[in-house]
Design an enzyme around this catalytic site. Structure first.
Site, mmCIF file in Angstrom:
data_model
loop_
_atom_site.group_PDB
_atom_site.id
_atom_site.type_symbol
_atom_site.label_atom_id
_atom_site.label_comp_id
_atom_site.label_asym_id
_atom_site.label_seq_id
_atom_site.Cartn_x
_atom_site.Cartn_y
_atom_site.Cartn_z
ATOM 1 N N ILE A 1 1.651 -3.471 1.250
ATOM 2 C CA ILE A 1 1.531 -2.057 0.898
ATOM 3 C C ILE A 1 2.651 -1.718 -0.078
ATOM 4 O O ILE A 1 3.595 -2.487 -0.253
ATOM 5 C CB ILE A 1 1.575 -1.130 2.137
ATOM 6 N N ASP A 2 2.519 -0.570 -0.713
ATOM 7 C CA ASP A 2 3.477 -0.159 -1.734
ATOM 8 C C ASP A 2 4.890 -0.001 -1.174
ATOM 9 O O ASP A 2 5.076 0.270 0.013
ATOM 10 C CB ASP A 2 3.073 1.182 -2.338
ATOM 11 N N LYS A 3 5.865 -0.101 -2.044
ATOM 12 C CA LYS A 3 7.254 0.103 -1.664
ATOM 13 C C LYS A 3 7.449 1.451 -0.977
ATOM 14 O O LYS A 3 8.089 1.544 0.067
ATOM 15 C CB LYS A 3 8.138 0.023 -2.911
ATOM 16 N N GLN B 1 -0.925 -1.433 -2.553
ATOM 17 C CA GLN B 1 0.354 -2.049 -2.710
ATOM 18 C C GLN B 1 1.028 -1.550 -3.940
ATOM 19 O O GLN B 1 0.396 -1.225 -4.907
ATOM 20 C CB GLN B 1 0.214 -3.571 -2.793
ATOM 21 N N GLU B 2 2.413 -1.519 -3.866
ATOM 22 C CA GLU B 2 3.166 -1.378 -5.093
ATOM 23 C C GLU B 2 4.186 -2.474 -5.080
ATOM 24 O O GLU B 2 5.267 -2.347 -4.561
ATOM 25 C CB GLU B 2 3.860 -0.029 -5.212
#
Length: 368
Positions: A171-173, A4-5
């Site tokens: 999850i990340d951007k 993740q971000e």
């Protein structure tokens, strides 16, 4: 949590709008509002209040906390203290700011949502790269949860502000791919337990710098905040007390000499796990600026190659990471549910570009 971000929310960033600490205000002259409150545990050894708060507010730097203390914004037992004050068991530590806490309630917003599967208990969605998952500093609108709230606006039992429903993981951007959303508290509890027990299956496709010696491998190393850059994660020894245990398995899918397409399977799900583990291994994700992947790390020294890589960066201007598969047991039917998401257009184009460029080098026998 998965890879993740989150848009890191710094509760003290509000001070940045003031030109000087004097502009922030004096407690005796201004009304202060409580933003965070912590009670020091009974077993806590004496420690500086700035260090104590830095551990509690992981998205704030120690320097900012010290500035907040200097401005009279850090209180212990309802009195302002300096950053060198040592907290003791039973102390009540509060962060006070000169304006009310920002309203972070989630409102439905009509944003297109790519729904892969949906029933009365859950839905699986495909998040595009560039979309923030949850509201945070600088991103209070236009997020994935705002889109989910709109999609489920006519479902009376779904409250987007109720933590018992909604996204089970993140999850990340700038990572694309699959996520599961729980519509009921029971579904979220059951799915959350599967993530906790590591019985879910999650695999990612990533384009990384360099060529691997082995076709597959296992990376183990604790993931924790990088003390030099709190927006980045670092890898620490597995037997250390720093960070949280993390294990990533990888398998080579296709080699391009200077970069490699790999599959990564998460045994655990820590913040930036794949990105941090791959950097530690010496293979940062392609175009991952935060972890050093936005530089030319492998290849030729020619001007034409440098231009090729710059064009590749423009083609996919984000870390080349995609949450490709997601598998779990349905919370009510108990059936195994498996989903696969195709690579997004930017990653497909990027891989095709590398494949074409390195084909003569990788397949010399096929050249006339």
């Amino acid at each position: 949590m998965t890879e993740q971000e989150e848009e890191l929310f710094d509760p003290i960033e509000i001070m940045a709008n003031a030109d000087t600490l004097d502009d922030v205000g004096d407690e005796e002259q201004q009304q202060l509002y409580e933003h965070y409150r912590f009670e020091v545990d009974r077993g806590q050894v004496p420690v500086r209040v700035d260090k104590f708060m830095c551990e509690k507010l992981q998205h704030s730097s120690r320097n900012r906390i010290q500035k907040a203390a200097d401005a009279g914004f850090v209180h212990v037992n309802e009195k302002p203290v300096k950053s060198n004050y040592k907290v003791r068991p039973g102390d009540i530590v509060t962060l006070m700011l000169d304006r009310p806490h920002f309203d972070t309630s989630i409102e439905p917003e009509e944003i297109p949502l790519d729904v892969v599967y949906e029933d009365d208990q859950l839905m699986v969605i495909h998040k595009p790269a560039g979309m923030v998952v949850h509201p945070g500093c600088g991103n209070f609108h236009g997020t994935l949860v705002n889109a989910i709230a709109w999609h489920l606006r006519n479902l009376p039992s779904y409250d987007p502000n109720d933590p018992q429903v909604g996204l089970v993981h993140r999850i990340d951007k700038d990572t694309s791919g699959l996520l599961v959303v729980a519509k009921t508290p029971e579904a979220k509890s059951q799915l959350g337990l599967q993530f906790y027990n590591k019985t879910t299956h999650r695999s990612y496709n990533a384009l990384v710098w360099g060529n691997f010696v082995e076709d597959s491998g296992r990376i183990e190393g604790n993931i924790g905040r990088d003390p030099k850059d709190r927006l980045r994660m670092a890898v620490f020894e597995p037997d250390s007390d720093i960070g949280k245990p993390a294990v990533t398995h990888y398998r080579v899918i296709e080699r391009f000499g200077y970069v490699t397409l790999v599959e990564c399977i998460l045994e655990t799900g820590r913040t930036h796990q794949i990105r941090a583990h791959m950097k530690q291994l010496g293979h940062p994700l392609f175009a991952d600026e935060r972890y050093g992947g936005m530089e030319i790390l492998r290849g030729e020294r020619t001007a034409s190659y440098r231009q090729f890589v710059q064009n590749a960066f423009q083609l996919c201007p984000r870390q080349a990471l995609h949450a490709r598969t997601l598998g779990f047991v349905h919370p009510t039917t108990r059936q195994q549910m498996d989903f696969t998401s195709n690579l997004p257009d930017d990653m497909e184009a990027l891989i095709s570009k590398w494949r074409k460029y390195t084909y003569p080098m990788m397949h010399p026998d096929n050249q006339e």
